[in-house]
Scaffold this motif. Structure first.
Motif, PDB file in Angstrom:
ATOM      1  N   GLU A  87       0.839  -1.197   0.000  1.00  0.00           N
ATOM      2  CA  GLU A  87       0.000   0.000   0.000  1.00  0.00           C
ATOM      3  C   GLU A  87       0.873   1.246   0.000  1.00  0.00           C
ATOM      4  N   LYS A  88       0.597   2.134  -0.944  1.00  0.00           N
ATOM      5  CA  LYS A  88       1.303   3.403  -1.055  1.00  0.00           C
ATOM      6  C   LYS A  88       0.304   4.474  -1.445  1.00  0.00           C
ATOM      7  N   ASP A 138       1.616   7.446 -10.019  1.00  0.00           N
ATOM      8  CA  ASP A 138       1.784   6.545  -8.874  1.00  0.00           C
ATOM      9  C   ASP A 138       1.262   5.140  -9.164  1.00  0.00           C
ATOM     10  N   VAL A 154      10.117   1.700  -3.194  1.00  0.00           N
ATOM     11  CA  VAL A 154       8.677   1.598  -3.485  1.00  0.00           C
ATOM     12  C   VAL A 154       8.145   0.248  -3.021  1.00  0.00           C
ATOM     13  N   LEU A 178       3.546   1.973  -8.418  1.00  0.00           N
ATOM     14  CA  LEU A 178       3.170   0.888  -7.505  1.00  0.00           C
ATOM     15  C   LEU A 178       3.189  -0.453  -8.229  1.00  0.00           C
ATOM     16  N   GLY A 184       6.484  -1.591  -8.078  1.00  0.00           N
ATOM     17  CA  GLY A 184       6.813  -1.967  -6.705  1.00  0.00           C
ATOM     18  C   GLY A 184       6.435  -3.403  -6.386  1.00  0.00           C
ATOM     19  N   ARG A 219      -3.274   0.296  -3.590  1.00  0.00           N
ATOM     20  CA  ARG A 219      -2.693  -0.926  -3.039  1.00  0.00           C
ATOM     21  C   ARG A 219      -2.459  -1.907  -4.166  1.00  0.00           C
TER      22      ARG A 219
END
Length: 244
Positions: A5-6, A112, A242, A116, A119, A10
């Protein structure tokens, strides 16, 4: 693998048939331009499916699938092998993974989301000890002229090493050299480059010397490879930041 989760998003691996159908529905919308139906094929079953969701609404905003491969000796089992002669890569000795069907909700433009996505992929690559990531990077549409500058840039700076050279196999291709002699507009080239491919390239990724014309998905795609060990240290640190 834990949920990542960022900010407002998520990332996680699909756990149920419903999860996979949600991914197939988004793929149908992105690759086939239809709000109904599911984009599916025989490669869905052996793949792991990754989802990026809006934490507030639960909406799926990005998805992709990953096929782990023990080594280059099995690269003929990949989706990409249908379109490219990958015999040179059969000599790659380490674990590999093919990423495919990467797409982002066309109504979303938040960087983003892509960040993600990389990530959760980084977590998976580290967990399995993957040494090469590869796949097909797609340009929307089949009008090659719209991408002359982008293809010229790829031809000049980002072709595969000779030892891993992807050969021609598909019946319809666009050779990057066909546009030779034209002045390349660098800004237009980068604007026309798919975001996923741009990320591959800044990490040291490389491409085939031609694009495959895929009428079924209405795309031009290029084979893309990335040797994990060749990613610059600073970029590796950013990816793992990340992913943590």
């Amino acid at each position: 693998m834990p949920i990542l989760e960022k900010g407002r998003y998520r990332g996680r691996i699909a756990e149920t048939r419903v999860d996979i159908e949600r991914a197939q529905r988004l793929r149908q919308r992105c690759f086939r331009g239809s709000a109904t139906g599911l984009d599916s094929d025989g490669f869905d079953q052996p793949c792991r499916h990754f989802l990026v969701e809006d934490r507030a609404s639960g909406q799926l905003v990005c998805c992709f699938r990953v096929l782990p491969i023990e080594s280059g000796a099995r690269i003929g089992q990949s989706y990409s092998a249908q379109f490219y002669d990958l015999s040179a890569l059969e000599g790659f000795g380490g674990p590999m993974a093919e990423m495919g069907r990467f797409c982002i909700d066309p109504d979303r433009s938040d960087p983003d989301i892509l960040r993600l996505g990389w990530g959760i992929l980084t977590q998976y690559v580290d967990q399995l000890g993957i040494e090469m990531l590869f796949g097909c990077s797609s340009f929307r549409g089949t009008d090659a002229g719209a991408y002359d500058d982008a293809f010229a840039l790829l031809n000049a700076r980002h072709l595969a090493p000779r030892r891993w050279w992807p050969g021609i196999k598909a019946p319809r291709v666009v050779r990057f050299g066909d546009g030779a002699g034209k002045d390349t507009d660098m800004r237009r080239a980068m604007r026309r480059m798919p975001p996923l491919l741009k990320t591959y390239l800044v990490m040291g990724g490389w491409v085939s010397d031609h694009a495959v014309v895929d009428d079924a998905l209405n795309t031009l795609h290029v084979f893309t490879g990335l040797e994990i060990g060749a990613i610059p240290p600073a970029r590796q640190r950013l990816l793992r930041a990340v992913a943590s």
